[in-house]
Design a protein around this motif. Structure first.
Motif, short mmCIF file in Angstrom:
data_model
loop_
_atom_site.label_atom_id
_atom_site.label_comp_id
_atom_site.label_asym_id
_atom_site.label_seq_id
_atom_site.Cartn_x
_atom_site.Cartn_y
_atom_site.Cartn_z
N ALA A 1 -0.71 14.53 19.60
CA ALA A 1 -0.70 14.82 18.16
C ALA A 1 0.65 14.38 17.62
O ALA A 1 1.68 14.56 18.26
CB ALA A 1 -0.92 16.31 17.90
N GLY A 2 0.61 13.78 16.44
CA GLY A 2 1.88 13.30 15.90
C GLY A 2 1.75 12.75 14.51
O GLY A 2 0.68 12.79 13.89
N SER A 3 2.87 12.24 14.02
CA SER A 3 2.91 11.67 12.68
C SER A 3 3.56 10.30 12.75
O SER A 3 4.27 9.97 13.71
CB SER A 3 3.71 12.58 11.74
N GLU A 4 3.30 9.50 11.73
CA GLU A 4 3.85 8.14 11.68
C GLU A 4 4.12 7.75 10.23
O GLU A 4 3.35 8.09 9.34
CB GLU A 4 2.88 7.15 12.31
N ILE A 5 5.23 7.06 10.02
CA ILE A 5 5.52 6.45 8.73
C ILE A 5 5.64 4.95 8.94
O ILE A 5 6.33 4.49 9.85
CB ILE A 5 6.83 7.00 8.13
N ILE A 6 4.92 4.19 8.12
CA ILE A 6 4.97 2.73 8.17
C ILE A 6 5.50 2.26 6.82
O ILE A 6 4.99 2.65 5.77
CB ILE A 6 3.57 2.13 8.41
N ALA A 7 6.53 1.44 6.85
CA ALA A 7 7.10 0.93 5.60
C ALA A 7 7.52 -0.51 5.80
O ALA A 7 7.87 -0.92 6.91
CB ALA A 7 8.31 1.77 5.19
N GLU B 1 2.34 7.38 5.01
CA GLU B 1 2.58 8.52 5.89
C GLU B 1 1.24 8.97 6.46
O GLU B 1 0.25 9.07 5.73
CB GLU B 1 3.23 9.68 5.12
N GLY B 2 1.22 9.22 7.76
CA GLY B 2 -0.04 9.61 8.37
C GLY B 2 0.17 10.49 9.58
O GLY B 2 1.29 10.67 10.07
N SER B 3 -0.93 11.08 10.04
CA SER B 3 -0.88 11.89 11.25
C SER B 3 -2.10 11.57 12.10
O SER B 3 -3.09 11.02 11.60
CB SER B 3 -0.85 13.39 10.91
N SER B 4 -2.04 11.90 13.39
CA SER B 4 -3.17 11.62 14.28
C SER B 4 -3.26 12.71 15.34
O SER B 4 -2.25 13.31 15.72
CB SER B 4 -3.00 10.26 14.95
N VAL B 5 -4.49 12.97 15.79
CA VAL B 5 -4.76 13.89 16.90
C VAL B 5 -5.82 13.24 17.77
O VAL B 5 -6.81 12.71 17.26
CB VAL B 5 -5.27 15.26 16.39
N VAL C 1 0.84 -1.19 0.00
CA VAL C 1 0.00 0.00 0.00
C VAL C 1 0.88 1.25 0.00
O VAL C 1 1.86 1.32 0.75
CB VAL C 1 -0.90 0.02 1.26
N GLU C 2 0.53 2.21 -0.83
CA GLU C 2 1.13 3.54 -0.76
C GLU C 2 0.00 4.52 -0.47
O GLU C 2 -0.98 4.59 -1.22
CB GLU C 2 1.83 3.91 -2.06
N ALA C 3 0.12 5.27 0.63
CA ALA C 3 -0.99 6.13 1.03
C ALA C 3 -0.48 7.28 1.88
O ALA C 3 0.61 7.25 2.46
CB ALA C 3 -2.03 5.33 1.81
N HIS C 4 -1.32 8.31 1.94
CA HIS C 4 -1.08 9.46 2.81
C HIS C 4 -2.38 9.72 3.56
O HIS C 4 -3.42 9.97 2.94
CB HIS C 4 -0.69 10.68 1.99
N ASP C 5 -2.34 9.62 4.87
CA ASP C 5 -3.57 9.71 5.68
C ASP C 5 -3.41 10.81 6.72
O ASP C 5 -2.65 10.65 7.68
CB ASP C 5 -3.83 8.36 6.36
#
Length: 464
Positions: free
Chosen positions: A152-158, A166-170, A103-107
């Protein structure tokens, strides 16, 4: 960044890994606790790091770092591979990974008000006012605690198969806990709300409903009678329903427990596990609930999991590994507390689907029973299928009418036996148990809920 992370994953494969993945996280969090008029804890923290996981010769290795540079990540790969090689000769069930499409995605997180943009003093003041409102409801209130948290933050899963997300969460959360005392009778009440939203969650809370009402509930329970013990026909509210479906049933659906032989559902696929009117789901795609997410921590797209349909067990919750072991399709149930932990199988938002009974219709069918409402906790022995759920308060049901108020109640029983005794499913559905679920030393944000349920002959723990 992507080029560097993919280089690290290829380095893992060059050292013999048949599969490798990594998660790089960065974030900040704030916590505020006000107790009895004093802001006794105000904390902020930030973190940045990565965790590298490898599968080598059937054994897993995992190594985290708080300094995710190219050199550090290569060092993590070497450490993880070394650990896996050391463990490999002693592995009796070789590790495996289900086949999946990369999967390639930006969330991006969906929120209105970034909590980081609200001055810390304003956040403290808001929690202080909520605690004060609860404390001032009655002189018999002896302790009040209000807790606030945001992150709040960001995460990269590979991973080595080509997934790159690439994603972010709050997230924001709030709870108030009130204790009232009169003589030697001491009673507590609490209310909690946690969602994957911004500070608009706090701005939208009605202080009267959230804090004052909770305080009055604690005071009202001082005059309640001690609860009877025995078997009763009961009607439970959505909070007890949520505790029951999460603690008593959901943990048994986690496929790592099934594979380990520690779940009462291990040989029940396609078989009845509940009354025909009961449908149970775990759904991380529900909008902005505390257990909601778009991709799990292995990079699998989150989907709605059908656990029970018309009383028949339909499936389990899977990671890539448990899906491979049990011949299932991974649907996004692997989660990790942070970059320092490997993903494990977890629930998200677990609930019973509403039916078509009104609350009044459910009461009318009970001649002599109990209405059970509210609760703080529960636990289950998955291998035995035994559960216990705390109940905040109860009311007698006599010929379909609510009567005597009781305090200090719990319910317990065998999970499958209890779900088979469901006689009516309410037409309402709420989620009020947003919080953190602990498992194997890791916490994960979850929610659970459901409608009112009527259940025959439930074991009620009381004092009379």
């Amino acid at each position: 960044m992507r080029e560097m992370l993919e280089e690290v994953l290829q380095y893992a494969k060059s050292l013999g890994a048949s599969f490798a993945d990594l998660r790089l996280t960065e974030g900040t969090g704030t916590g505020v606790s006000v107790q009895d008029g004093i802001a006794d804890r105000v904390s902020t923290a930030s973190s940045r790091g990565a965790g590298v996981r490898v599968l080598v010769d059937g054994a897993w290795g995992f190594a985290p770092t708080n300094n995710p540079t190219r050199e550090e990540l290569r060092g993590c790969v070497e450490d993880a591979v070394s650990m896996a090689r050391a463990a490999s000769p002693n592995v009796t069930d070789p590790g495996m990974v289900a086949q999946f499409e990369p999967v390639e995605a930006h969330d991006e997180a969906d929120f209105k008000v970034d909590p980081r943009e609200i001055p810390l003093q304003d956040r403290v003041s808001a929690i202080y006012e909520l605690e004060k409102l609860a404390r001032e409801q009655d002189p018999r209130i002896v302790n009040t605690v209000a807790n606030y948290r945001d992150s709040a933050g960001s995460e990269i899963i590979a991973n080595s198969e080509g997934t790159y997300i690439e994603g972010s969460s709050v997230r924001c959360g709030l709870n108030v806990h009130v204790t009232a005392q009169e003589g030697d009778v001491r009673q507590t009440a609490s209310k909690n709300r946690s969602n994957s939203t911004g500070y608009e969650l706090i701005q939208g809370i009605d202080p009267e409903d959230f804090a004052a009402k909770t305080a009055r509930k604690a005071v009202e329970m001082l005059s309640a009678k001690r609860a009877p013990a025995g078997k009763f026909d009961v009607v439970i509210d959505s909070i007890i329903c949520g505790l029951l479906v999460h603690e008593a049933f959901g943990h048994n659906c986690e496929a790592d427990a099934v594979w380990a032989g520690e779940s009462i559902l291990r040989d029940k696929l396609g078989k009845p596990v509940a009354a025909e009117t009961v449908n149970i789901y775990d759904d991380p795609t529900l909008e902005k609930l505390n257990g909601s997410f778009a991709y799990d921590d292995e990079g699998t797209r989150a989907t709605r999991h059908v656990l029970v349909e018309n009383g028949i067990l339909q499936g389990y919750l899977h990671s890539l590994e448990t899906a491979a072991r049990l011949g299932a399709v991974p649907q996004g149930s692997a989660r990790a507390q942070g970059h320092s932990y490997p993903p494990i199988v977890r629930m998200s938002n677990t609930y019973i689907e509403p039916g078509d009974w009104t609350f009044d219709e459910m009461l009318e069918q009970v001649r002599n029973g109990l209405y059970l409402s509210g609760g703080h906790w529960g636990y289950v022995f998955t291998a035995q299928g035994q559960f216990t759920c705390n109940v905040e308060h109860a009311f007698a049901i006599e010929d379909g009418e609510l009567g005597q108020h009781y305090r200090n109640v719990c319910i317990s029983g065998l999970t499958l036996e209890t779900l088979q005794k469901v006689t009516a499913v309410g037409d309402d559905l709420t989620f009020e148990l947003g919080g953190t679920c602990g498992k194997d030393g890791q916490g994960a944000p979850v929610d659970s809920g459901g409608p009112h349920l009527a259940i025959e002959q439930v074991v009620v723990g009381g004092q009379e």
